[in-house]
Motif scaffolding. Structure first.
Motif, PDB file in Angstrom:
ATOM      1  N   ASP A  78       0.863  -1.178   0.000  1.00 47.68           N
ATOM      2  CA  ASP A  78       0.000   0.000   0.000  1.00 47.68           C
ATOM      3  C   ASP A  78       0.908   1.239   0.000  1.00 47.68           C
ATOM      4  O   ASP A  78       2.117   1.127  -0.223  1.00 47.68           O
ATOM      5  N   HIS A  79       0.340   2.415   0.258  1.00 44.11           N
ATOM      6  CA  HIS A  79       1.135   3.635   0.147  1.00 44.11           C
ATOM      7  C   HIS A  79       1.626   4.175   1.490  1.00 44.11           C
ATOM      8  O   HIS A  79       2.160   5.276   1.558  1.00 44.11           O
ATOM      9  N   GLN A  80       1.477   3.382   2.552  1.00 39.26           N
ATOM     10  CA  GLN A  80       2.023   3.768   3.854  1.00 39.26           C
ATOM     11  C   GLN A  80       3.548   3.560   3.846  1.00 39.26           C
ATOM     12  O   GLN A  80       4.051   2.780   3.049  1.00 39.26           O
ATOM     13  N   PRO A  81       4.275   4.241   4.747  1.00 35.68           N
ATOM     14  CA  PRO A  81       5.730   4.079   4.777  1.00 35.68           C
ATOM     15  C   PRO A  81       6.136   2.631   5.083  1.00 35.68           C
ATOM     16  O   PRO A  81       5.660   2.038   6.048  1.00 35.68           O
ATOM     17  N   SER A  82       6.977   2.068   4.217  1.00 38.45           N
ATOM     18  CA  SER A  82       7.497   0.712   4.414  1.00 38.45           C
ATOM     19  C   SER A  82       8.703   0.508   3.522  1.00 38.45           C
ATOM     20  O   SER A  82       8.912   1.258   2.564  1.00 38.45           O
ATOM     21  N   THR A  83       9.475  -0.528   3.820  1.00 31.30           N
ATOM     22  CA  THR A  83      10.579  -0.887   2.936  1.00 31.30           C
ATOM     23  C   THR A  83      10.038  -1.225   1.555  1.00 31.30           C
ATOM     24  O   THR A  83      10.631  -0.883   0.537  1.00 31.30           O
ATOM     25  N   TRP A  84       8.872  -1.878   1.513  1.00 30.30           N
ATOM     26  CA  TRP A  84       8.288  -2.274   0.223  1.00 30.30           C
ATOM     27  C   TRP A  84       7.980  -1.058  -0.627  1.00 30.30           C
ATOM     28  O   TRP A  84       8.344  -1.003  -1.791  1.00 30.30           O
ATOM     29  N   ARG A  85       7.265  -0.093  -0.049  1.00 33.20           N
ATOM     30  CA  ARG A  85       6.843   1.096  -0.790  1.00 33.20           C
ATOM     31  C   ARG A  85       8.049   1.920  -1.233  1.00 33.20           C
ATOM     32  O   ARG A  85       8.148   2.319  -2.388  1.00 33.20           O
ATOM     33  N   ASP A  86       8.976   2.181  -0.314  1.00 32.55           N
ATOM     34  CA  ASP A  86      10.139   3.006  -0.659  1.00 32.55           C
ATOM     35  C   ASP A  86      10.989   2.334  -1.732  1.00 32.55           C
ATOM     36  O   ASP A  86      11.456   2.984  -2.663  1.00 32.55           O
ATOM     37  N   TYR A  87      11.191   1.026  -1.599  1.00 32.21           N
ATOM     38  CA  TYR A  87      12.019   0.301  -2.552  1.00 32.21           C
ATOM     39  C   TYR A  87      11.354   0.289  -3.928  1.00 32.21           C
ATOM     40  O   TYR A  87      12.015   0.485  -4.950  1.00 32.21           O
ATOM     41  N   LEU A  88      10.049   0.073  -3.961  1.00 33.04           N
ATOM     42  CA  LEU A  88       9.303   0.053  -5.222  1.00 33.04           C
ATOM     43  C   LEU A  88       9.362   1.429  -5.890  1.00 33.04           C
ATOM     44  O   LEU A  88       9.590   1.535  -7.094  1.00 33.04           O
ATOM     45  N   ASN A  89       9.182   2.487  -5.097  1.00 34.30           N
ATOM     46  CA  ASN A  89       9.258   3.848  -5.646  1.00 34.30           C
ATOM     47  C   ASN A  89      10.642   4.141  -6.210  1.00 34.30           C
ATOM     48  O   ASN A  89      10.774   4.795  -7.234  1.00 34.30           O
ATOM     49  N   GLU A  90      11.669   3.672  -5.501  1.00 37.17           N
ATOM     50  CA  GLU A  90      13.047   3.989  -5.866  1.00 37.17           C
ATOM     51  C   GLU A  90      13.579   3.125  -7.008  1.00 37.17           C
ATOM     52  O   GLU A  90      14.254   3.612  -7.900  1.00 37.17           O
ATOM     53  N   HIS A  91      13.302   1.819  -6.955  1.00 33.85           N
ATOM     54  CA  HIS A  91      13.907   0.870  -7.893  1.00 33.85           C
ATOM     55  C   HIS A  91      12.924   0.305  -8.917  1.00 33.85           C
ATOM     56  O   HIS A  91      13.348  -0.382  -9.842  1.00 33.85           O
ATOM     57  N   GLY A  92      11.634   0.519  -8.728  1.00 30.66           N
ATOM     58  CA  GLY A  92      10.646  -0.092  -9.611  1.00 30.66           C
ATOM     59  C   GLY A  92      10.396  -1.542  -9.235  1.00 30.66           C
ATOM     60  O   GLY A  92      10.918  -2.040  -8.234  1.00 30.66           O
ATOM     61  N   GLU A  93       9.623  -2.209 -10.056  1.00 35.56           N
ATOM     62  CA  GLU A  93       9.268  -3.599  -9.778  1.00 35.56           C
ATOM     63  C   GLU A  93      10.496  -4.500  -9.884  1.00 35.56           C
ATOM     64  O   GLU A  93      11.402  -4.223 -10.656  1.00 35.56           O
ATOM     65  N   GLY A  94      10.469  -5.577  -9.109  1.00 35.70           N
ATOM     66  CA  GLY A  94      11.550  -6.562  -9.199  1.00 35.70           C
ATOM     67  C   GLY A  94      11.965  -7.068  -7.839  1.00 35.70           C
ATOM     68  O   GLY A  94      11.261  -6.894  -6.837  1.00 35.70           O
ATOM     69  N   LEU A  95      13.139  -7.694  -7.815  1.00 32.67           N
ATOM     70  CA  LEU A  95      13.657  -8.338  -6.611  1.00 32.67           C
ATOM     71  C   LEU A  95      13.740  -7.359  -5.440  1.00 32.67           C
ATOM     72  O   LEU A  95      14.267  -6.262  -5.592  1.00 32.67           O
ATOM     73  N   HIS A  96      13.236  -7.767  -4.284  1.00 30.92           N
ATOM     74  CA  HIS A  96      13.339  -6.964  -3.069  1.00 30.92           C
ATOM     75  C   HIS A  96      14.234  -7.647  -2.045  1.00 30.92           C
ATOM     76  O   HIS A  96      15.106  -7.035  -1.482  1.00 30.92           O
ATOM     77  N   HIS A  97      13.994  -8.934  -1.797  1.00 33.34           N
ATOM     78  CA  HIS A  97      14.764  -9.608  -0.748  1.00 33.34           C
ATOM     79  C   HIS A  97      14.955 -11.090  -1.026  1.00 33.34           C
ATOM     80  O   HIS A  97      14.242 -11.670  -1.824  1.00 33.34           O
ATOM     81  N   ILE A  98      15.953 -11.641  -0.316  1.00 32.26           N
ATOM     82  CA  ILE A  98      16.079 -13.087  -0.193  1.00 32.26           C
ATOM     83  C   ILE A  98      15.948 -13.382   1.294  1.00 32.26           C
ATOM     84  O   ILE A  98      16.421 -12.603   2.129  1.00 32.26           O
ATOM     85  N   ALA A  99      15.238 -14.447   1.611  1.00 31.40           N
ATOM     86  CA  ALA A  99      14.912 -14.736   3.009  1.00 31.40           C
ATOM     87  C   ALA A  99      15.550 -16.034   3.474  1.00 31.40           C
ATOM     88  O   ALA A  99      15.715 -16.980   2.698  1.00 31.40           O
ATOM     89  N   PHE A 100      15.878 -16.027   4.766  1.00 31.41           N
ATOM     90  CA  PHE A 100      16.478 -17.171   5.431  1.00 31.41           C
ATOM     91  C   PHE A 100      15.721 -17.448   6.712  1.00 31.41           C
ATOM     92  O   PHE A 100      15.347 -16.515   7.425  1.00 31.41           O
ATOM     93  N   ALA A 101      15.511 -18.724   7.018  1.00 35.33           N
ATOM     94  CA  ALA A 101      14.886 -19.106   8.285  1.00 35.33           C
ATOM     95  C   ALA A 101      15.944 -19.013   9.373  1.00 35.33           C
ATOM     96  O   ALA A 101      17.076 -19.463   9.180  1.00 35.33           O
ATOM     97  N   VAL A 102      15.577 -18.414  10.500  1.00 32.46           N
ATOM     98  CA  VAL A 102      16.507 -18.283  11.620  1.00 32.46           C
ATOM     99  C   VAL A 102      15.832 -18.692  12.911  1.00 32.46           C
ATOM    100  O   VAL A 102      14.605 -18.766  12.985  1.00 32.46           O
ATOM    101  N   GLU A 103      16.641 -18.941  13.903  1.00 34.67           N
ATOM    102  CA  GLU A 103      16.157 -19.132  15.274  1.00 34.67           C
ATOM    103  C   GLU A 103      16.831 -18.067  16.122  1.00 34.67           C
ATOM    104  O   GLU A 103      17.998 -17.741  15.897  1.00 34.67           O
ATOM    105  N   GLY A 104      16.086 -17.516  17.080  1.00 34.84           N
ATOM    106  CA  GLY A 104      16.641 -16.463  17.926  1.00 34.84           C
ATOM    107  C   GLY A 104      16.689 -15.125  17.198  1.00 34.84           C
ATOM    108  O   GLY A 104      17.754 -14.537  17.029  1.00 34.84           O
ATOM    109  N   MET A 105      15.534 -14.667  16.758  1.00 36.57           N
ATOM    110  CA  MET A 105      15.435 -13.441  15.944  1.00 36.57           C
ATOM    111  C   MET A 105      16.149 -12.248  16.571  1.00 36.57           C
ATOM    112  O   MET A 105      16.939 -11.580  15.920  1.00 36.57           O
ATOM    113  N   LYS A 106      15.864 -11.969  17.848  1.00 32.23           N
ATOM    114  CA  LYS A 106      16.468 -10.784  18.488  1.00 32.23           C
ATOM    115  C   LYS A 106      17.989 -10.846  18.447  1.00 32.23           C
ATOM    116  O   LYS A 106      18.657  -9.850  18.163  1.00 32.23           O
TER     117      LYS A 106
END
Length: 150
Positions: A78-106
């Protein structure tokens, strides 16, 4: 296991799109698979989304394709502030992230921040939590940490 995350198995690739209906249909056609149901992230009270240290109401439509050992995530923010919105505005459509499963997030967030990779956005989802770490300068992509409840 060595390395900062404790594993090196990519579990997900996230792609930002302007029209999730259109792009998910294109992926389904391309691979000859069923178009997934499109969901939306939880509301702020549940998601507790935080972007650059500030609470945000940001939400996104999501579609998940299970591609063998890897999940493909389409994200229409949506158009609220987020990494998604800012990245899409700045770079256009396409790759945003690669994700990894972790334990102990903090602990993982603190470890990465100590190595110069700041926390960009974090939030909760039913069954777990996520964090986007700003690794773009060095790795040319954002890393997402995913921690699912046991």
């Amino acid at each position: 296991m060595s390395g900062l995350l404790g594993n090196h198995f990519i579990t997900q690739i996230g792609i930002l799109v302007n029209d999730i209906e259109k792009v998910s249909a294109a992926y389904a056609d391309f691979f000859g698979i069923e178009k997934p149901e499109i969901g939306i992230t939880d509301t702020a009270d549940i998601a507790q989304t935080n972007y650059n240290g500030e609470a945000t109401e940001a939400r996104a439509k999501l579609a998940f394709f299970d591609m063998g050992s890897l999940q493909l995530e389409l994200i229409e923010p949506d158009h609220q502030p987020s990494t998604w919105r800012d990245y899409l505005n700045e770079h256009g459509e396409g790759l945003h992230h690669i994700a990894f499963a972790v334990e102990g997030m903090k602990d993982k967030i603190m470890l990465l921040e100590g190595k110069g990779f700041p926390l960009q956005q974090k939030g909760e989802y039913t069954g777990g939590r996520y964090a986007y770490m700003d690794t773009f300068k060095e790795l040319k992509v954002i890393l997402e940490l995913l921690e699912n409840d046991k």
